[in-house]
Design a protein around this motif. Sequence first.
Motif, PDB file in Angstrom:
ATOM      1  N   PHE A 126       0.750  -1.045  -0.009  1.00  0.00           N
ATOM      2  CA  PHE A 126      -0.087  -0.015  -0.094  1.00  0.00           C
ATOM      3  C   PHE A 126       0.864   1.237   0.080  1.00  0.00           C
ATOM      4  O   PHE A 126       0.511   2.260  -0.765  1.00  0.00           O
ATOM      5  N   ASP A 127       1.943   1.319   0.805  1.00  0.00           N
ATOM      6  CA  ASP A 127       2.967   2.298   0.810  1.00  0.00           C
ATOM      7  C   ASP A 127       3.637   2.777  -0.718  1.00  0.00           C
ATOM      8  O   ASP A 127       3.626   3.755  -0.929  1.00  0.00           O
ATOM      9  N   ALA A 128       3.907   1.592  -1.396  1.00  0.00           N
ATOM     10  CA  ALA A 128       4.338   1.652  -2.617  1.00  0.00           C
ATOM     11  C   ALA A 128       3.281   2.398  -3.489  1.00  0.00           C
ATOM     12  O   ALA A 128       3.432   3.296  -4.506  1.00  0.00           O
ATOM     13  N   ILE A 129       2.267   1.656  -3.491  1.00  0.00           N
ATOM     14  CA  ILE A 129       1.006   2.358  -4.407  1.00  0.00           C
ATOM     15  C   ILE A 129       0.716   3.725  -4.375  1.00  0.00           C
ATOM     16  O   ILE A 129       0.603   4.799  -4.965  1.00  0.00           O
ATOM     17  N   THR A 130       0.675   4.040  -2.848  1.00  0.00           N
ATOM     18  CA  THR A 130       0.221   5.224  -2.214  1.00  0.00           C
ATOM     19  C   THR A 130       1.588   6.165  -2.813  1.00  0.00           C
ATOM     20  O   THR A 130       1.261   7.450  -3.315  1.00  0.00           O
ATOM     21  N   ARG A 131       2.809   5.865  -2.923  1.00  0.00           N
ATOM     22  CA  ARG A 131       3.891   6.802  -3.130  1.00  0.00           C
ATOM     23  C   ARG A 131       3.833   7.051  -4.724  1.00  0.00           C
ATOM     24  O   ARG A 131       4.050   8.111  -5.061  1.00  0.00           O
ATOM     25  N   ALA A 132       3.650   6.014  -5.468  1.00  0.00           N
ATOM     26  CA  ALA A 132       3.187   5.997  -6.831  1.00  0.00           C
ATOM     27  C   ALA A 132       2.216   7.161  -7.287  1.00  0.00           C
ATOM     28  O   ALA A 132       2.283   7.898  -8.111  1.00  0.00           O
ATOM     29  N   ALA A 133       1.149   6.998  -6.453  1.00  0.00           N
ATOM     30  CA  ALA A 133      -0.179   7.831  -6.692  1.00  0.00           C
ATOM     31  C   ALA A 133       0.058   9.341  -6.292  1.00  0.00           C
ATOM     32  O   ALA A 133      -0.370  10.315  -6.952  1.00  0.00           O
ATOM     33  N   ARG A 134       0.802   9.526  -5.362  1.00  0.00           N
ATOM     34  CA  ARG A 134       1.135  10.827  -4.783  1.00  0.00           C
ATOM     35  C   ARG A 134       1.899  11.847  -5.783  1.00  0.00           C
ATOM     36  O   ARG A 134       1.821  12.943  -5.935  1.00  0.00           O
ATOM     37  N   ILE A 135       2.511  10.992  -6.788  1.00  0.00           N
ATOM     38  CA  ILE A 135       3.254  11.587  -7.792  1.00  0.00           C
ATOM     39  C   ILE A 135       2.425  12.522  -8.717  1.00  0.00           C
ATOM     40  O   ILE A 135       2.607  13.649  -9.321  1.00  0.00           O
ATOM     41  N   ARG A 136       1.231  12.012  -8.779  1.00  0.00           N
ATOM     42  CA  ARG A 136       0.238  12.827  -9.691  1.00  0.00           C
ATOM     43  C   ARG A 136      -0.800  13.234  -8.972  1.00  0.00           C
ATOM     44  O   ARG A 136      -2.101  13.448  -9.406  1.00  0.00           O
ATOM     45  N   ALA A 137      -0.633  13.409  -7.552  1.00  0.00           N
ATOM     46  CA  ALA A 137      -1.931  13.872  -6.703  1.00  0.00           C
ATOM     47  C   ALA A 137      -2.980  13.247  -6.637  1.00  0.00           C
ATOM     48  O   ALA A 137      -4.099  13.607  -6.760  1.00  0.00           O
ATOM     49  N   LEU A 138      -2.901  11.910  -6.554  1.00  0.00           N
ATOM     50  CA  LEU A 138      -4.257  10.791  -6.667  1.00  0.00           C
ATOM     51  C   LEU A 138      -4.224  10.389  -5.170  1.00  0.00           C
ATOM     52  O   LEU A 138      -3.475  10.277  -4.534  1.00  0.00           O
ATOM     53  N   LEU A 139      -5.482   9.810  -4.901  1.00  0.00           N
ATOM     54  CA  LEU A 139      -5.893   9.267  -3.805  1.00  0.00           C
ATOM     55  C   LEU A 139      -6.270   7.523  -4.014  1.00  0.00           C
ATOM     56  O   LEU A 139      -6.483   7.512  -5.069  1.00  0.00           O
ATOM     57  N   VAL A 140      -5.641   6.871  -3.004  1.00  0.00           N
ATOM     58  CA  VAL A 140      -5.929   5.372  -3.245  1.00  0.00           C
ATOM     59  C   VAL A 140      -6.617   5.118  -2.033  1.00  0.00           C
ATOM     60  O   VAL A 140      -6.492   5.163  -0.855  1.00  0.00           O
ATOM     61  N   VAL A 141      -7.823   4.408  -2.253  1.00  0.00           N
ATOM     62  CA  VAL A 141      -8.789   4.220  -1.352  1.00  0.00           C
ATOM     63  C   VAL A 141      -9.486   2.818  -1.461  1.00  0.00           C
ATOM     64  O   VAL A 141      -9.432   2.471  -2.763  1.00  0.00           O
ATOM     65  N   SER A 142     -10.225   2.180  -0.375  1.00  0.00           N
ATOM     66  CA  SER A 142     -10.833   0.947  -0.581  1.00  0.00           C
ATOM     67  C   SER A 142     -12.135   1.321  -1.414  1.00  0.00           C
ATOM     68  O   SER A 142     -12.801   2.276  -1.162  1.00  0.00           O
ATOM     69  N   ASP A 143     -12.581   0.368  -2.314  1.00  0.00           N
ATOM     70  CA  ASP A 143     -13.996   0.853  -2.855  1.00  0.00           C
ATOM     71  C   ASP A 143     -15.139   0.183  -2.193  1.00  0.00           C
ATOM     72  O   ASP A 143     -16.338   0.097  -2.763  1.00  0.00           O
ATOM     73  N   SER A 144     -14.810  -0.625  -1.099  1.00  0.00           N
ATOM     74  CA  SER A 144     -15.854  -1.321  -0.204  1.00  0.00           C
ATOM     75  C   SER A 144     -16.498  -2.587  -0.439  1.00  0.00           C
ATOM     76  O   SER A 144     -17.118  -3.138   0.282  1.00  0.00           O
ATOM     77  N   THR A 145     -15.902  -2.896  -1.695  1.00  0.00           N
ATOM     78  CA  THR A 145     -16.418  -4.417  -2.353  1.00  0.00           C
ATOM     79  C   THR A 145     -15.029  -5.131  -2.297  1.00  0.00           C
ATOM     80  O   THR A 145     -15.035  -6.089  -3.269  1.00  0.00           O
ATOM     81  N   GLY A 146     -14.059  -4.941  -1.551  1.00  0.00           N
ATOM     82  CA  GLY A 146     -12.872  -5.668  -1.466  1.00  0.00           C
ATOM     83  C   GLY A 146     -11.399  -5.324  -2.654  1.00  0.00           C
ATOM     84  O   GLY A 146     -10.786  -5.996  -2.831  1.00  0.00           O
ATOM     85  N   GLY A 147     -11.868  -4.291  -3.457  1.00  0.00           N
ATOM     86  CA  GLY A 147     -10.988  -3.784  -4.313  1.00  0.00           C
ATOM     87  C   GLY A 147     -10.187  -2.571  -3.903  1.00  0.00           C
ATOM     88  O   GLY A 147     -10.772  -1.851  -2.962  1.00  0.00           O
TER      89      GLY A 147
END
Length: 357
Positions: A149-170
């Motif tokens: 999750f830290d790796a994905i969040t770090r990649a998303a932060r480069i584009r000022a994106l949010l990474v969240v759960s979609d409530s259905t396991g994704g």
Amino acid sequence: MPDQLELLAGGRSHAGWESIRVTRSMEHGAGSFSLAVSERWPGLDAPRQVRPGERCEVRVAGETVITGYVDEVEASIDSSSHTVSVAGRDAVADLIDCSAVRKAGQWRGLRIEQIAAELAAPFGVRVRADVDTGKALTSFAIQEGETVFDAITRAARIRALLVVSDSTGGLLITRAASARVGTTLELGVNLLKCSVKSDWKDRYRDYLLKGQAPGSDYFNGAAAAQIAARAADGGMTRYRPLLITADAPDIAATLQQRAQWEANSRAARSLTVTAVVQGWRHAEGLWAPNMLATVVANELHLAAELMITAAEFGLSGTEGSTTTLTLTRADAYTLLPIKPMDDAGNFWTVPKAQAAK
């Protein structure tokens, strides 16, 4: 539909709750739940036991809000009661807990959602994006010891994106939403409790981002090796600089966006509003993160349209069903300019005449 909560675990439906806490947050990645439940349900001849590790689903008022696994089960008994406490989290929790492992070196020329999908695939977690994530990253590599999750969040932060759960396991890659809740939260009307906290310790005046970009025949030397961008928070009057090293090689324009996002998000998150309302629903549906809501509490010098960052559904014998909302300024998650306070230090984003009604 009235306030109801259902736990589906091990292919069975469980009810009979004594207390409930279900939390969804934009900041924590995975939703979580904690329930106190009787081990014997009415109408059944034998007790049904919830087991740790079981796949589960939590439904609030008929709507799925968490899809994941049971983490903990604790049984207790005394002379008058026999209860079981059950706690668990969304499937994204495996990405939060587990290390990122990849034999190969760097990813080159892949979009953020492609990198995230590859990292999440071994855990059976789907990845999707509901916004344009921008151009492919020139290169990206896992840092030693970081979680998935830290790796994905770090990649998303480069584009000022949010990474969240979609409530259905994704896992959902997104940006701050513009959807608004039609129900205004007003102290003395439908707002049971409200608190406002201003905390400036993580706020700076000057933000300096430094990075590098891959060289080429036409772009090399100092121009590629010493890329920098600056952004300022005009609300911070004293000298407080922050130097940040870019997470991945990129161009100056993207680095400038990251600098502006850092300034905006830190300034906006310095304001935290906590609001407690009766029930789990507003006029259009369940309370949920990443939605805008108007909060009016003139006694606290607050009348603002704020972003819901977390929603916690609760049930107790004293207060019944309640929702505790955590809110902050909407520009905490955007690249828009920082919105100023008024001369009295109030953050008014809805007309004062409307706030006075």
